[in-house]
Design a protein around this motif. Structure first.
Motif, PDB file in Angstrom:
ATOM      1  N   LYS B 195      -3.990  -4.835  -4.828  1.00 20.32           N
ATOM      2  CA  LYS B 195      -3.465  -4.744  -4.027  1.00 20.32           C
ATOM      3  C   LYS B 195      -2.238  -5.768  -3.366  1.00 20.32           C
ATOM      4  N   ARG B 257      -0.803   3.048  -4.029  1.00 21.67           N
ATOM      5  CA  ARG B 257      -1.932   1.934  -3.941  1.00 21.67           C
ATOM      6  C   ARG B 257      -2.479   1.566  -2.203  1.00 21.67           C
ATOM      7  N   SER B 258      -1.278   1.513  -2.209  1.00 21.70           N
ATOM      8  CA  SER B 258      -1.659   0.279  -0.495  1.00 21.70           C
ATOM      9  C   SER B 258      -0.026   0.815   0.250  1.00 21.70           C
ATOM     10  N   THR B 259       0.189  -0.070   1.170  1.00 23.84           N
ATOM     11  CA  THR B 259       1.391  -0.255   2.134  1.00 23.84           C
ATOM     12  C   THR B 259       1.681  -1.517   1.993  1.00 23.84           C
ATOM     13  N   TYR B 262       0.470  -3.284   5.278  1.00 24.98           N
ATOM     14  CA  TYR B 262      -1.115  -3.831   4.827  1.00 24.98           C
ATOM     15  C   TYR B 262      -0.928  -5.375   3.953  1.00 24.98           C
ATOM     16  N   GLU B 265       0.820  -8.423   5.038  1.00 25.17           N
ATOM     17  CA  GLU B 265      -0.377  -9.502   6.120  1.00 25.17           C
ATOM     18  C   GLU B 265      -1.581  -9.278   5.733  1.00 25.17           C
ATOM     19  N   VAL B 266      -1.986  -8.670   4.898  1.00 22.95           N
ATOM     20  CA  VAL B 266      -3.298  -9.450   4.124  1.00 22.95           C
ATOM     21  C   VAL B 266      -3.156 -10.611   3.143  1.00 22.95           C
ATOM     22  N   ARG B 269      -3.435 -13.466   5.793  1.00 24.00           N
ATOM     23  CA  ARG B 269      -4.753 -13.677   6.279  1.00 24.00           C
ATOM     24  C   ARG B 269      -5.539 -14.292   5.184  1.00 24.00           C
TER      25      ARG B 269
END
Lengths: 156, 287, 733
Positions: B195, B257-259, B262, B265-266, B269
């Motif tokens: 992701k 699989r994701s946004t 996300y 932000e990930v 992080r």
């Protein structure tokens, strides 16, 4: 195209399309059906075979690339006189097989691990078998079979 | 199953391969096949011919390349994971290789194939960017090297001429002041498409960052360097707040699989987490 | 004593050597390969079906609804589902036409040249507006099932109690994901009949369905070695069998229909999604539940399948294993233009028990009590009465909880937790958490279902061997190993002299379907009874008493001696299906699951470290097989918890219909498991055994949700708890 290779210790030759999947050549042309198809895209590992000692997904190997190679399937794990490979025996005693469709792939992947790492730890076993999906066991008894039974065997 | 009926050219050596490549640029090069076979089986790819490179001895193995390393185009993930020189030069690349598919894929798939496939989610690509790797390409006209950073020109587009083949991936020597990093956030712990991926390298000399490479995968049409972040990091002690600038460098999307939310932000992080860990490490070792 | 021994599974040697024959391993001469042409639309009118004139059809057989010799219906509970769509399609991936050719590639290619003209219609996709909607999918109100279970005066007590806690919980679709895709072969016989051979749980379902499709009953159904089912091969194989049979009869040759994985994922049944509203009154001082009103809404998809039974099990389990004097549970199962949902391990229970357990956590949070304490205060005890009015005996809830807690005290085995490649090493920021959840699960059919079904089993002396004839299939759970052990135990002979006959409806009686945690417990009991009957028959024949082998030696006839036993209802269950009052199940299993997780605070990933479970199994007939099932079910439950998500497009089609993107756990994702057993014998089961097939899937997800909350404060009331949702909840907390 004529393609020759070694299958479970014996020489075989097939006429096949060069891009035919090794999986189909094994199952449909040679009628050696222990190697299973679960997804056709290298995710489930049910079609795992050894090519020159390395575990690969037979659904992702065009047969043209096995010309002259040594292929081992689940049928080739036991000794010629029929004595089970230690990991086959361990799967029986530890309940490593349930529905059994993933079992050949697990056994072949485990055989590769044990050939290179005789006393694997549980994390090593999990990493080595992470390319094989099982939906019945939760993997616990498969890991048990590969680790514990072989430790017993080695100690005996 | 969909079986390709296309012919397969099987050159005996690299010279023949390059000649075939020049004569049949439409033939899809085939190394370990772990990506190509999936595309063929699903019907998304049906090239008129294939060029099978698997038998070419010249493309195998790891060699010294000055102070760095030259990984032949047929070097598999398993081979590079086990190679002590690669472990010493590019530990982050070894880490990345261990996250590619699982054992069966690592045994067959090649690093060069990952580069050639040019997926935005190619597991090794952010690390290769971070390490300033170069891609060696050859044709009947000769051999040249393309920096990873200049390789991708668009979604699954490479800066290769139609007659060129990737022959090696070249890694520069590891500088003693470098720290490397790899992080993959995937759909699960193996057999996962990422992701978000982060490949990083910081050169810290005298407590100050003198060179920074921060690269992400799965957040753009191809793996990208976060140049705003890199620029902010250089010339001062490691500052985890630089991670907050990541939005200037990547534009992720929503998919199955994701946004986008996300991923952005990930990305921030995990970069922040790494920088903070490096800063803490530096602080404790300087005491 | 063979019972309780870890006998090696009967099919084990064939499975570890690659000799076991699954349907795709068998290829009769002249066999054709089939492929299904499916609807791209959720709802459309079929204006016509034409064959591309530029395609070479010479070696291809094509079938449409017009080629069905009998009725165009998949006979199950209602007759709403056609074998092939005729005039209209009601869900994406609905079968419209069939092709068969000499190999898979030809069949697949041909399928692309069947031109179906559609006029798309507006679909109804939202279950919340389905009931009574003017857009009719099923009968006149789109309701497959509406069930109310009521005990006491829930509404009155809720109105009179100060502390009423409400919550809404949502769960998505889940795919069974047997590793062997659906597959069936139809073989026309020389005598005019047809043999079906394939991957299945319930041979007699297929007999029942095909009689209607073929218009005659000259057929037999044989189970191939089956690569997993989990409910996914309960009713769906009837469709695959009907398709294979229609093709084979038209072609006059055997036809093999093996689903590609992408096709299997798009077309086949899944676990029902649900929206579940809980309103529970609780006494703040004592922490005791006072009253509950639960409203469940399930999406059954475009055809009924077994959805009413799923709704039934859901309403009966909706409160979890907790005593509550006043209860009203309303379950509603509706139709939408999405692929039909169906049987999947747990059958409605995993959905409601996620909600029930999460609601207990919510109550605990609002009362300022620990989730564990609240559970201890309310757990069922002997003599408590369930929402259907059943008085419970031999309740194992407290025992499984205390045993699991004791096992979990042992601490985490550091060696079992893999070093995670690419996981960020020391830079990763994680928080550990533990969750505890408790399940109950009614074993076997609801109410007096078994008495109505009258499952049968035969046992026969054939030479010096004993052969068991049942329609109960081994789909990995080990029935073919359990039954011989039961018979050998009764007869006092070595287990290797007892064999199972092929599960072929030409020779085996109808033992009922292989579902509902009933096979070992119910059919195992019938098999035991048959073995006892066989011993009696042998004694009668030789006119003596004594050991089986002594009697056998005295036997003069060499002819087989075969006896049949039938389910005997000596439990005295009282059940009224009209009011949903009475003894809902013959007995209940009890289980406690404790999960230790690490939550990655940067990514929202939930990493499993260990899963401890304790389960009341009545009697472990074969502990390795028993714990193997419990562990497999637990991991399916963890997949349900965090990673298994079906992503739909605007037509209700599964977008992530490949194993790359429908994510089930690998060996690296799975935790180390400790699987403890409690054995509170059930008088109605063989040697005390209870059904265990489904209970392990019921509460792992709830335990994970609690563990996440304990780790980082994120509150999740929706499955799956993907990293995206965990991170969002973390940012809110």
């Amino acid at each position: 195209m004529r393609i020759g290779f070694t299958l479970n210790g014996g020489e075989v030759a097939v006429d096949a399309l060069p891009m035919a999947r090794l999986l189909d050549v094994l199952r449909e042309d040679l009628r050696v059906t222990g190697t299973k198809e679960g997804c056709g895209e290298g995710e489930c590992g049910a079609c795992t075979v050894l090519i020159d000692g390395r575990a690969v997904n037979a659904c992702l190997v065009p047969v043209v690339q096995v010309q002259g190679a040594a292929v081992t399937t689940v049928e080739g794990l036991a000794a010629p006189e029929g004595r089970l490979h230690p990991v086959q025996a361990a799967f029986l005693t530890h309940g490593g097989a349930q529905c059994g469709i993933c079992t050949p792939g697990f056994l072949v992947a485990a055989a590769e691990l044990l050939a290179h790492t005789p006393r694997p730890t549980r994390p090593q076993v999990r990493e080595a078998l992470a390319g094989n999906l099982c939906r019945c066991t939760g993997y616990q008894k498969i890991v048990d079979a590969v680790v514990e039974a072989l430790a017993t065997e080695a100690g005996a | 199953m969909i079986t390709s009926h296309a012919p397969v050219h099987c050159p005996a050596d690299l010279a023949e391969a390059l000649a075939l490549r020049a004569a049949h640029p439409e033939a899809m090069p085939l190394a370990g096949g772990t990506d190509v076979m999936v595309f063929v089986e699903s019907g998304t790819l049906s090239p008129p011919a294939f060029l099978n490179l698997w038998g070419l001895a010249e493309l195998r193995g790891v060699q010294a390349d000055g102070d760095g390393l030259r990984l032949g185009a047929l070097c598999t993930y398993t081979e590079l994971e086990a190679d002590a020189r690669v472990q010493a030069t590019a530990p982050a690349l070894v880490e990345a290789a261990r996250t590619v598919g699982a054992k069966q894929i690592q045994n067959r798939g090649t690093l060069a194939g990952n580069v050639a496939n040019a997926s935005p989610a190619g597991d090794s690509l952010p690390v290769l960017l971070a390490l300033d790797a170069e891609v060696e390409v050859a044709s009947v006209r000769g051999t040249r090297r393309i920096p990873m950073d200049a390789l991708y020109t668009g979604y699954r587009k490479l800066a290769l001429a139609p007659d060129e083949l990737i022959t090696a991936i070249c890694l520069p020597a590891r500088h003693p002041a470098d720290v490397q990093y790899y992080r993959k956030v995937g759909t699960r712990l193996a057999q996962a498409i990422s992701k978000v991926m982060l490949g990083g390298r910081l050169r810290i000399e005298g407590g100050v960052v003198t060179e920074a490479r921060v690269a992400f995968g799965s957040v753009a049409a191809f793996p990208v360097r976060a140049r705003t972040v890199e620029a902010a990091l250089v010339g001062r002690p490691v500052d985890a707040a630089a991670a907050d600038l990541v939005g200037a460098d990547i534009k992720p999307i929503d998919d199955i699989r994701s946004t986008a939310t996300y991923r952005l932000e990930v990305a921030r992080r995990i970069l922040q987490g790494w920088l903070a860990a490096v800063a803490a490490e530096g602080a404790s070792s300087s005491r | 004593m063979l019972i309780g021994q870890d006998l090696i599974r009967a099919d084990g040697p064939a499975k570890v050597t690659g000799q076991a024959r699954y349907v795709d391993d068998v290829r009769p001469d002249g066999c054709l390969y089939g492929f299904t042409v499916r609807s791209p639309w959720a709802h459309a009118r079929i204006d016509g079906i034409e064959l591309d004139p530029d395609f070479d059809w010479t070696d291809i057989t094509v079938c449409t609804a017009a080629d069905i010799p009998g009725e165009n219906v998949v006979a199950l509970m209602t007759d709403d589902q056609p074998v092939l769509a005729d005039g209209v399609v009601r869900h994406v991936a609905e079968p419209v036409a069939l092709v068969a050719g000499p190999d898979r590639d030809r069949a697949l290619a041909a399928s692309h040249h069947v031109r179906v003209a559609y006029t798309p219609l507006t679909p109804l996709m939202d279950p919340e507006v389905s009931a009574g909607n003017a857009h009719r999918i099923f009968r006149d109100d789109n309701v497959y099932s509406r069930i109310t279970v009521e005990h006491g005066e829930a509404e009155r007590v809720l109105a009179e109690t100060d502390t009423v806690i409400t919550g809404t919980y949502r769960v998505g679709l889940q795919e069974q994901l047997y590793i062997e895709p659906q597959g069936m072969m139809a073989i026309p016989r020389a005598d005019g009949g047809v043999t079906l051979f394939g991957s299945m749980q319930c041979p007699y379902y297929i007999v029942k369905a095909l009689k209607r499709v073929l218009g005659h009953d000259d057929l037999n159904v044989v189970q191939a070695v089956t690569g997993g089912g989990f409910g996914g091969k309960e009713e769906y194989p009837s469709i695959v069998a009907a398709h294979a049979a229609v093709l084979a009869l038209k072609a006059g040759r055997p036809v093999k229909l093996i689903y590609r994985r992408d096709d299997d994922l798009r077309a086949t049944t899944k676990r029902h999604p649900a929206i579940m509203h809980y309103r529970v009154a609780v006494d703040r001082a004592t922490g005791k539940l006072q009253a509950a009103h639960v409203k469940l809404l399930f999406d059954g998809g475009a055809y009924n399948t077994l959805s009413p039974v799923v709704n039934s099990r859901a309403v009966l389990h909706a409160l979890g294993p907790y005593a509550c004097p006043h209860v009203k549970v309303e379950g509603l199962m509706v139709a939408t233009n999405t692929p039909p949902n169906g049987a999947f391990r747990g059958f409605g229970a995993p959905q409601v028990m996620f909600a029930a357990e999460r609601h207990m956590d919510r109550i605990a949070r609002e009362l300022g009590r620990s989730p564990l304490e609240l559970r201890r205060l309310n757990l069922y005890q002997d003599g408590d009465v369930t929402p259907s009015g059943q008085r419970l005996v031999d309740v194992g809830a407290t025992q499984v909880l205390e045993l699991a807690l004791k096992e979990a005290e042992a601490g985490l085995p550091a060696s079992g937790v893999p070093d995670r490649a690419g996981g960020g090493g020391a830079a990763a920021r994680v928080a550990p958490g533990r969750g505890v959840a408790i399940a109950w699960h009614g074993c076997g059919f609801t109410g007096n279902g078994e008495a109505a079904l009258k499952g049968q089993a035969d046992v026969a002396i054939e030479g010096d061997r004993v052969v068991i004839y049942t329609a109960s299939t081994d789909i990995g759970q080990g029935t073919d190993t359990i039954f011989p052990a039961i018979v050998a135990e009764v007869l006092g002979i070595s287990v290797d002299r007892v064999a199972n006959a092929d599960h072929d409806t030409a020779t085996v009686p109808d033992s009922g379907p292989t579902v509902a945690s009933r096979t070992a417990m119910v059919v195992g009991g019938v098999v035991k009874q048959a073995a006892e009957k066989l011993l009696a028959a042998l004694q009668a024949e030789v006119g003596a008493e004594g050991a089986f082998d002594d009697l056998l030696a005295q036997r003069k006839s060499a002819a087989p001696l075969r006896v049949r036993a039938q389910y005997r209802d000596d439990l005295g269950l009282v059940w009224d299906p009209a009011t949903y009052r009475g003894d809902a199940y013959p007995t209940y299993g009890w289980a406690c699951v404790i999960v230790d997780v690490d939550v990655d605070l940067d990514t929202g990933e939930v990493l499993y470290r260990r899963l401890v479970s304790a389960t009341d199994v009545g009697k472990a007939l074969n502990p390795v097989l028993c714990t193997g099932q419990l562990e497999g079910g637990a991991l399916q439950g963890l997949g349900y918890a965090t990673c298994e998500e079906v992503v739909l497009d605007d037509q209700g089609g599964m977008r992530n219909n490949r194993l790359t993107n429908y994510i089930i756990p690998t060996a690296l994702d799975a935790p180390e498991m400790v699987t403890a057993l409690v054995e509170i014998p059930f008088s109605g089961g063989p040697f005390g055994a209870k059904g265990i097939g489904e209970i392990p899937h019921d509460v792992p997800a709830a335990a994970v949700a609690q563990a996440i909350e304990a780790a980082c404060g994120a509150v999740l009331d929706r499955l799956p708890m993907t990293p995206e949702r965990v991170l969002a909840a973390l940012q809110e907390s």
